[in-house]
Enzyme design. Structure first.
Site, short mmCIF file in Angstrom:
data_model
loop_
_atom_site.label_atom_id
_atom_site.label_comp_id
_atom_site.label_asym_id
_atom_site.label_seq_id
_atom_site.Cartn_x
_atom_site.Cartn_y
_atom_site.Cartn_z
N GLU A 1 0.82 -1.21 0.00
CA GLU A 1 0.00 0.00 0.00
C GLU A 1 0.85 1.26 0.00
O GLU A 1 0.50 2.25 -0.64
CB GLU A 1 -0.96 0.00 1.20
CG GLU A 1 -2.07 -1.05 1.11
CD GLU A 1 -2.94 -0.88 -0.13
OE1 GLU A 1 -2.98 0.22 -0.72
OE2 GLU A 1 -3.60 -1.87 -0.52
N TYR B 1 -6.08 6.84 3.95
CA TYR B 1 -6.16 5.78 2.95
C TYR B 1 -5.41 4.52 3.40
O TYR B 1 -5.98 3.42 3.47
CB TYR B 1 -5.62 6.22 1.58
CG TYR B 1 -5.45 5.01 0.72
CD1 TYR B 1 -6.58 4.38 0.19
CD2 TYR B 1 -4.21 4.40 0.54
CE1 TYR B 1 -6.47 3.19 -0.51
CE2 TYR B 1 -4.09 3.22 -0.15
CZ TYR B 1 -5.21 2.63 -0.69
OH TYR B 1 -5.11 1.45 -1.35
N ASP C 1 -9.08 6.13 -2.11
CA ASP C 1 -7.98 6.71 -2.87
C ASP C 1 -8.54 7.38 -4.13
O ASP C 1 -9.76 7.48 -4.29
CB ASP C 1 -6.96 5.64 -3.22
CG ASP C 1 -7.56 4.58 -4.12
OD1 ASP C 1 -8.75 4.66 -4.43
OD2 ASP C 1 -6.82 3.65 -4.50
#
Length: 347
Positions: free
Chosen positions: A38, A121, A139
């Site tokens: 991520e 996020y 996102d």
DNA sequence: AATCCGGGGTG
DNA sequence: CACCCAGGATT
């Protein structure tokens, strides 16, 4: 309970289960691995990330392995990926977990979000994908999909707008598996609901899409334009000695390209460069101006790098860091300096 | 809320 | 060239 929400989540997750890509970080629910992916994927495309992800996990297979690494090693593994503060923040957060959480990624969204480099996020993504917490992971992809499906015309670059999207996602998360739903939303944005030329014919939720019904899919999302990058003149010295060693220096620990390495360089022209070589490195040599100008665009800057070359005798008293080819490879350089190294040294 | 922080792909 | 991208920290 809204019929729309039920159908939307069902259709989207069904589609995801049959159409999802086989990506390296989807082969595990290890929160450490999910987290690495991520962070790398922030503002960075999947195809770019994959080789970095594989190499990074080979080098730092577990959270304690990363925690025990030196920052220079971590930056080297991040070399060329950009936004280098991501790597430093990740490393700092992992060290914090090793020290305060016994090396285990907190099973708690509030605790996890306190860590360096973990924002709304990334916090939601890791907590939902690894642990199935009902946390939104909104996102740019998700905002594009939902702005179209729900016909939301607010500026998505505003924080307030992102929070609106998070509220919608929270509703959907009540009726599905968070890990699958959040990833399904992003996967739809990546494969079908693309910025340009969205493939609405293949979209599992096109029947529910308001923008589609209005014929305005490609007009969304609304996003404020960013300022143009400003021009900066950079002068850079490639100085070698007779033993094929080259002079390099480390950039400051803060700011642009913090902590990375470069050939001695200044903002400005030849005179400014000569001053630095004299003051910092006690070098008084004649520089040869090369005809090549390397142009490099950052998010907010546009560099025009002029190159000056020079040679000194090895017996001179060297100041600064001089490295041969093999040593050079162990330092982390921004892409623009990698290009310069390749061109003038063949390294 | 606005600005800073990289790099690569696409049309 | 313009635009986009699996954002977060700092001010």
């Amino acid at each position: 309970m809204s019929l729309f929400a039920y159908q939307f989540t069902q259709d989207l997750v069904d589609w995801y289960e049959s159409e999802q890509r086989d990506l390296p970080w989807r082969r595990s629910r290890d929160p450490y691995r999910i987290w690495i992916s991520e962070v790398m994927l922030q503002q960075t495309r999947v195809d770019t990330v994959i080789p970095y992800y594989e190499n990074f996990l080979k080098k730092f297979p577990t959270l304690p392995a990363l925690a025990n690494a030196h920052e220079d090693e971590v930056l080297k593994a991040w070399e060329g990926l950009g936004y280098y503060s991501r790597a430093r923040n990740l490393h700092g957060a992992v060290k914090e977990i090793a020290a305060s959480y016994d090396g285990v990624v907190p099973n708690d969204p509030d605790k996890f979000r306190e860590l360096k480099g973990v924002g709304p996020y990334t916090g939601g993504a890791v907590m939902s994908i690894a642990y199935d917490f009902k946390e939104p992971a909104v996102d740019g992809n998700v905002m594009r999909v939902l702005s179209r499906v729900l016909y939301i015309t607010e500026d998505i670059s505003k924080q307030k707008t992102r929070k609106q999207f998070e509220e919608h996602v929270r509703e959907y998360l009540e009726m599905t598996e968070p890990s699958k739903f959040n990833q399904a939303l992003m996967e739809l944005g990546a494969l079908i609901c693309k910025p340009k030329k969205p493939d609405c014919e293949q979209c599992p939720v096109s029947k529910l899409c308001v923008a589609r019904e209005k014929g305005v899919v490609e007009q969304l999302p609304i996003k404020a334009k960013k300022a143009k990058p400003k021009d900066q003149q950079v002068s850079c010295a490639v100085i070698v000695d007779e033993n094929e060693r080259v002079l390099i220096e480390q950039r400051p620990k803060e700011g642009l390209l913090a902590g990375l390495w470069q050939f001695p360089a200044v903002l400005g022209h030849e005179d400014d460069l000569s001053s630095v070589l004299h003051d910092q490195y006690k070098l008084d040599i004649s520089l040869q101006k090369e005809s090549d100008v390397f142009k490099h665009v950052f998010s907010h800057l546009k560099w025009e790098v002029s190159i000056y070359t020079g040679t000194i005798a090895t017996e001179e008293d060297h100041q600064g860091v001089w490295v041969n080819k093999q040593e050079f490879q162990t330092y982390s350089f921004p892409v623009v300096y990698q290009k310069i190294a390749k061109h003038y040294l063949g390294w």
